[in-house]
Design a protein around this motif. Structure first.
Motif, PDB file in Angstrom:
ATOM      1  N   THR A 103     -36.094 -28.065 -17.458  1.00 23.17           N
ATOM      2  CA  THR A 103     -37.435 -28.091 -16.900  1.00 23.17           C
ATOM      3  C   THR A 103     -38.326 -27.075 -17.599  1.00 23.17           C
ATOM      4  N   ILE A 104     -39.603 -27.455 -17.793  1.00 21.71           N
ATOM      5  CA  ILE A 104     -40.601 -26.566 -18.384  1.00 21.71           C
ATOM      6  C   ILE A 104     -41.702 -26.349 -17.350  1.00 21.71           C
ATOM      7  N   HIS A 105     -41.981 -25.087 -17.054  1.00 21.00           N
ATOM      8  CA  HIS A 105     -43.017 -24.755 -16.075  1.00 21.00           C
ATOM      9  C   HIS A 105     -44.152 -23.998 -16.747  1.00 21.00           C
ATOM     10  N   SER A 106     -45.314 -24.062 -16.125  1.00 21.88           N
ATOM     11  CA  SER A 106     -46.445 -23.268 -16.593  1.00 21.88           C
ATOM     12  C   SER A 106     -46.125 -21.782 -16.423  1.00 21.88           C
ATOM     13  N   GLU A 107     -46.580 -20.961 -17.375  1.00 19.40           N
ATOM     14  CA  GLU A 107     -46.350 -19.518 -17.287  1.00 19.40           C
ATOM     15  C   GLU A 107     -46.974 -18.924 -16.034  1.00 19.40           C
ATOM     16  N   PRO A 174     -38.720 -49.428 -21.598  1.00 19.14           N
ATOM     17  CA  PRO A 174     -37.868 -48.577 -22.437  1.00 19.14           C
ATOM     18  C   PRO A 174     -38.628 -47.838 -23.538  1.00 19.14           C
ATOM     19  N   ASP A 175     -39.605 -48.499 -24.153  1.00 23.07           N
ATOM     20  CA  ASP A 175     -40.364 -47.859 -25.224  1.00 23.07           C
ATOM     21  C   ASP A 175     -41.191 -46.692 -24.690  1.00 23.07           C
ATOM     22  N   LEU A 176     -41.810 -46.894 -23.517  1.00 19.11           N
ATOM     23  CA  LEU A 176     -42.606 -45.820 -22.935  1.00 19.11           C
ATOM     24  C   LEU A 176     -41.734 -44.665 -22.471  1.00 19.11           C
ATOM     25  N   VAL A 177     -40.597 -44.989 -21.848  1.00 21.50           N
ATOM     26  CA  VAL A 177     -39.687 -43.932 -21.394  1.00 21.50           C
ATOM     27  C   VAL A 177     -39.210 -43.104 -22.578  1.00 21.50           C
ATOM     28  N   SER A 178     -38.893 -43.786 -23.680  1.00 18.55           N
ATOM     29  CA  SER A 178     -38.471 -43.073 -24.896  1.00 18.55           C
ATOM     30  C   SER A 178     -39.586 -42.170 -25.408  1.00 18.55           C
ATOM     31  N   LEU A 179     -40.838 -42.649 -25.354  1.00 17.33           N
ATOM     32  CA  LEU A 179     -41.973 -41.853 -25.802  1.00 17.33           C
ATOM     33  C   LEU A 179     -42.144 -40.605 -24.935  1.00 17.33           C
ATOM     34  N   PHE A 180     -42.011 -40.778 -23.621  1.00 18.66           N
ATOM     35  CA  PHE A 180     -42.141 -39.629 -22.721  1.00 18.66           C
ATOM     36  C   PHE A 180     -41.018 -38.617 -22.949  1.00 18.66           C
ATOM     37  N   ALA A 181     -39.803 -39.114 -23.197  1.00 19.16           N
ATOM     38  CA  ALA A 181     -38.677 -38.210 -23.479  1.00 19.16           C
ATOM     39  C   ALA A 181     -38.925 -37.423 -24.766  1.00 19.16           C
ATOM     40  N   GLN A 182     -39.481 -38.083 -25.773  1.00 21.04           N
ATOM     41  CA  GLN A 182     -39.802 -37.395 -27.023  1.00 21.04           C
ATOM     42  C   GLN A 182     -40.900 -36.351 -26.806  1.00 21.04           C
ATOM     43  N   PHE A 184     -41.384 -34.685 -24.061  1.00 22.18           N
ATOM     44  CA  PHE A 184     -40.715 -33.546 -23.431  1.00 22.18           C
ATOM     45  C   PHE A 184     -39.997 -32.698 -24.474  1.00 22.18           C
ATOM     46  N   GLU A 185     -39.249 -33.333 -25.377  1.00 18.14           N
ATOM     47  CA  GLU A 185     -38.488 -32.578 -26.372  1.00 18.14           C
ATOM     48  C   GLU A 185     -39.416 -31.765 -27.278  1.00 18.14           C
ATOM     49  N   PHE A 186     -40.580 -32.330 -27.607  1.00 17.43           N
ATOM     50  CA  PHE A 186     -41.547 -31.604 -28.420  1.00 17.43           C
ATOM     51  C   PHE A 186     -42.028 -30.361 -27.670  1.00 17.43           C
ATOM     52  N   CYS A 187     -42.364 -30.523 -26.384  1.00 14.89           N
ATOM     53  CA  CYS A 187     -42.829 -29.384 -25.585  1.00 14.89           C
ATOM     54  C   CYS A 187     -41.707 -28.373 -25.360  1.00 14.89           C
ATOM     55  N   TRP A 188     -40.459 -28.854 -25.242  1.00 16.56           N
ATOM     56  CA  TRP A 188     -39.309 -27.960 -25.045  1.00 16.56           C
ATOM     57  C   TRP A 188     -39.138 -27.042 -26.249  1.00 16.56           C
ATOM     58  N   GLN A 189     -39.279 -27.582 -27.436  1.00 16.10           N
ATOM     59  CA  GLN A 189     -39.139 -26.772 -28.645  1.00 16.10           C
ATOM     60  C   GLN A 189     -40.243 -25.722 -28.735  1.00 16.10           C
TER      61      GLN A 189
END
Length: 274
Positions: A103-107, A174-182, A184-189
């Motif tokens: 999970t990513i939260h606002s500071e 599935p395409d949209l879910v994959s986009l949202f997961a990507q 998230f991964e971008f924001c996680w990094q």
């Protein structure tokens, strides 16, 4: 030196205004463009739930079905204590079943005691937590087949308006879910591990001290913003952060709390204008 300092403050104020304008434009995209597209996708793997009770039940039902992982992003100001408690109970339940939670939260959540306690409890339960100064929108991805994102609210305030009831879009495409997961991964990094130790600073920053003194002298927010060289939006954020840090509900009670804590004594030079 006074003229140089004045010029520097003006430059900082202009830069702050540019940042706030970019932030405003991003907010328009977040609350307008994305939900509008989701609305058009009704019947194409997207279903919209509206109203507080429907959204609450939706969260309970979908989280209960997770078996592998949950990814989530939580921008904006900290939720009320009751909603944080409900969210923590859901997360602790799925973590107890062996589901991986990132999970990513606002500071901003780290600036209030209830937020810090919430993140500490999640970390103890086994969640991986990061924080970020900016997040694009609220998002939850469950396993690999489901995503929950903001939907058009249709309230008086328009999409995302303050007077509108909550609305969530359940995305199964599935395409949209994959986009949202990507996303998230971008924001996680880009995010960083949450620093959950109590803050060492016991007094105000130089800018907070300026604001408190001007508030004490009876200046309105607009006048204070002009005096310290920031935009009205930034000024509102500074006041909001002061109220949260001082556990106050009004400017008057914030002034009383600041006086009691000795915050109206000028900060040491190394505190800086943060």
């Amino acid at each position: 030196m006074g003229r140089i300092l004045h010029s520097a403050r003006q430059a900082i104020g202009e830069l702050a205004c540019k940042v706030d304008e970019l932030d405003r434009r991003l907010a328009e995209i977040r609350t307008g463009a994305l939900p509008a597209h989701l609305d058009r996708l009704s019947g194409h793997g997207v279903e919209v739930f509206r109203g507080e009770s429907e959204v609450r039940q939706l969260l309970e039902d979908t989280v209960a079905t997770a078996t592998g992982r949950i990814l989530s992003m939580h921008p904006g100001t900290p939720l009320p204590a009751s909603l944080l408690l409900a969210a923590r109970r859901r997360d602790e339940e799925v973590l107890g079943r062996g589901v991986a939670v990132r999970t990513i939260h606002s500071e901003s959540l780290l600036r209030v005691p209830r937020g810090r306690a919430h993140l500490k409890a999640l970390r103890r339960a086994g969640a991986q937590i990061r924080t970020s100064a900016t997040l694009p929108y609220r998002l939850t991805v469950l396993d690999t087949g489901l995503a929950l994102v903001p939907a058009p609210t249709g309230g008086a305030g328009g999409a995302g308006g303050d007077c509108a009831e909550p609305a969530v879009a359940v995305v199964r495409n599935p395409d949209l879910v994959s986009l949202f997961a990507q996303t998230f991964e971008f924001c996680w990094q880009d995010a960083r591990p949450a620093e959950l130790a109590p803050p060492t600073r016991t007094g105000p920053t130089a800018r907070q001290y300026q604001v408190l003194r001007l508030m004490q002298l009876g200046y309105k927010d607009e006048a204070i913003a002009r005096e310290i060289g920031v935009s009205s939006r930034t000024m509102r954020r500074i006041v909001r952060e002061l109220l949260e840090q001082l556990d106050a509900t009004s400017r008057f009670s914030a002034g009383m709390a600041a006086q009691a804590r000795g915050w109206l004594v000028p900060p040491r030079p190394h505190d800086g204008c943060r």
